[in-house]
Scaffold this active site. Sequence first.
Site, short mmCIF file in Angstrom:
data_model
loop_
_atom_site.label_atom_id
_atom_site.label_comp_id
_atom_site.label_asym_id
_atom_site.label_seq_id
_atom_site.Cartn_x
_atom_site.Cartn_y
_atom_site.Cartn_z
N ASP A 18 0.87 -1.19 0.00
CA ASP A 18 0.00 0.00 0.00
C ASP A 18 0.90 1.23 0.00
O ASP A 18 1.75 1.38 0.88
CB ASP A 18 -0.86 -0.05 1.28
CG ASP A 18 -1.87 1.08 1.34
OD1 ASP A 18 -1.63 2.16 0.76
OD2 ASP A 18 -2.90 0.88 2.01
N ASN A 32 -5.74 13.33 -10.08
CA ASN A 32 -6.39 13.78 -11.31
C ASN A 32 -6.21 15.29 -11.41
O ASN A 32 -5.74 15.93 -10.46
CB ASN A 32 -7.87 13.37 -11.36
CG ASN A 32 -8.64 13.91 -10.18
OD1 ASN A 32 -8.66 15.12 -9.94
ND2 ASN A 32 -9.25 13.03 -9.40
N GLY A 40 -9.02 5.21 -5.80
CA GLY A 40 -7.74 4.51 -5.92
C GLY A 40 -6.67 5.08 -5.01
O GLY A 40 -6.91 5.33 -3.82
N VAL A 41 -5.48 5.26 -5.58
CA VAL A 41 -4.34 5.78 -4.81
C VAL A 41 -4.68 7.14 -4.20
O VAL A 41 -4.38 7.42 -3.03
CB VAL A 41 -3.11 5.92 -5.75
CG1 VAL A 41 -2.00 6.71 -5.09
CG2 VAL A 41 -2.62 4.54 -6.18
N ASP A 42 -5.31 8.00 -5.00
CA ASP A 42 -5.66 9.35 -4.56
C ASP A 42 -6.55 9.32 -3.31
O ASP A 42 -6.30 10.02 -2.32
CB ASP A 42 -6.40 10.02 -5.73
CG ASP A 42 -6.33 11.54 -5.71
OD1 ASP A 42 -5.59 12.08 -4.89
OD2 ASP A 42 -7.02 12.15 -6.54
N SER A 129 -1.59 5.48 -13.73
CA SER A 129 -2.49 5.35 -14.90
C SER A 129 -3.03 3.96 -15.17
O SER A 129 -3.84 3.78 -16.08
CB SER A 129 -1.83 5.85 -16.20
OG SER A 129 -1.85 7.27 -16.27
N THR A 130 -2.61 2.92 -14.40
CA THR A 130 -3.06 1.57 -14.75
C THR A 130 -4.30 1.13 -13.99
O THR A 130 -4.72 -0.02 -14.10
CB THR A 130 -1.94 0.53 -14.53
OG1 THR A 130 -1.59 0.48 -13.14
CG2 THR A 130 -0.71 0.88 -15.36
N TYR A 133 -7.49 4.90 -15.02
CA TYR A 133 -7.11 5.49 -16.31
C TYR A 133 -6.79 4.43 -17.38
O TYR A 133 -6.47 4.79 -18.52
CB TYR A 133 -5.94 6.47 -16.13
CG TYR A 133 -6.35 7.82 -15.55
CD1 TYR A 133 -7.67 8.09 -15.20
CD2 TYR A 133 -5.41 8.83 -15.35
CE1 TYR A 133 -8.03 9.32 -14.66
CE2 TYR A 133 -5.77 10.07 -14.83
CZ TYR A 133 -7.09 10.30 -14.48
OH TYR A 133 -7.44 11.53 -13.95
P1 ADP Z 1 -4.97 6.05 -12.19
O1 ADP Z 1 -6.20 6.93 -12.11
O2 ADP Z 1 -3.70 6.84 -12.48
O3 ADP Z 1 -5.16 4.90 -13.11
P2 ADP Z 1 -5.52 4.50 -9.75
O4 ADP Z 1 -5.33 4.99 -8.36
O5 ADP Z 1 -6.90 4.25 -10.23
O6 ADP Z 1 -4.73 5.54 -10.69
O7 ADP Z 1 -4.70 3.14 -9.94
C1 ADP Z 1 -3.33 3.05 -10.16
C2 ADP Z 1 -2.82 1.72 -9.62
O8 ADP Z 1 -2.66 1.81 -8.20
C3 ADP Z 1 -3.74 0.54 -9.85
O9 ADP Z 1 -2.94 -0.59 -10.18
C4 ADP Z 1 -4.39 0.34 -8.49
O10 ADP Z 1 -4.77 -1.00 -8.28
C5 ADP Z 1 -3.28 0.70 -7.57
N1 ADP Z 1 -3.66 1.11 -6.20
C6 ADP Z 1 -4.89 1.47 -5.72
N2 ADP Z 1 -4.80 1.79 -4.41
C7 ADP Z 1 -3.48 1.65 -4.05
C8 ADP Z 1 -2.74 1.82 -2.83
N3 ADP Z 1 -3.34 2.20 -1.69
N4 ADP Z 1 -1.40 1.58 -2.86
C9 ADP Z 1 -0.78 1.21 -3.99
N5 ADP Z 1 -1.42 1.01 -5.17
C10 ADP Z 1 -2.75 1.23 -5.20
#
Ligand code: ADP
Length: 183
Positions: A18, A32, A40-42, A129-130, A133
């Site tokens: 994480d 974004n 997601g990450v954000d 982005s994976t 996006y």
């Molecule tokens: P984007 O909008 O750039 O595609 P996302 O956050 O939707 O970004 O996803 C980017 C990647 O990060 C995906 O592979 C997702 O599974 C992963 N992800 C989501 N949450 C976390 C986290 N807490 N720590 C690490 N990776 C994460």
Amino acid sequence: MVTEQRFGTSRVTLVQGDITAQVVDAVVNAANSSLLGGGGVDGAIHRVGGPAILAACRTIVARIGRLEPGGAVVTPAGDLPARFVIHTVGPVWRGGVEAEEATLERAYRESLSRALEAGARSVAFPSISTGAYRFPIRRAAAVALATVASVLEDGADLDEVRFVLFSGRDLGVYAETLAALDG
Ligand code: ADP
């Protein structure tokens, strides 16, 4: 599985985990263009990092407006166990016809520039982005690792650039890609 490789005087490492739990100087947020939070990450970074990060983002938005894809800005890290958050915006995948690879490369380069300017020695990236996006993971891993390797080989003064992959499958793809790069 190759989860570590040296480039220049630095190391690239791969872990499954994480992004919000990483004890590094700077963590990168896959933000974004609004810089006001998302999923997601954000979502995870703002949830765990607390309101100080959003307050700093609002100040930046007031100054520069939206952050275009490929750009990156730095804020404090609030309650995260890091010192800084680098917020970058990756490209939305549209089939490869909109120079998405070049934009993704710029997101990594700009993020590393902001981290170096802030004095960071260790940086953790998610797989930009994976997720929402929809950038194909193999192509994204190739761009991410080649770009970081190139910056490190050019002498960037960093100890570690860590990629934090959420799934074991994504970790496997990044490991295969790293093994194919010359250290
Ligand atoms: P984007 O909008 O750039 O595609 P996302 O956050 O939707 O970004 O996803 C980017 C990647 O990060 C995906 O592979 C997702 O599974 C992963 N992800 C989501 N949450 C976390 C986290 N807490 N720590 C690490 N990776 C994460």
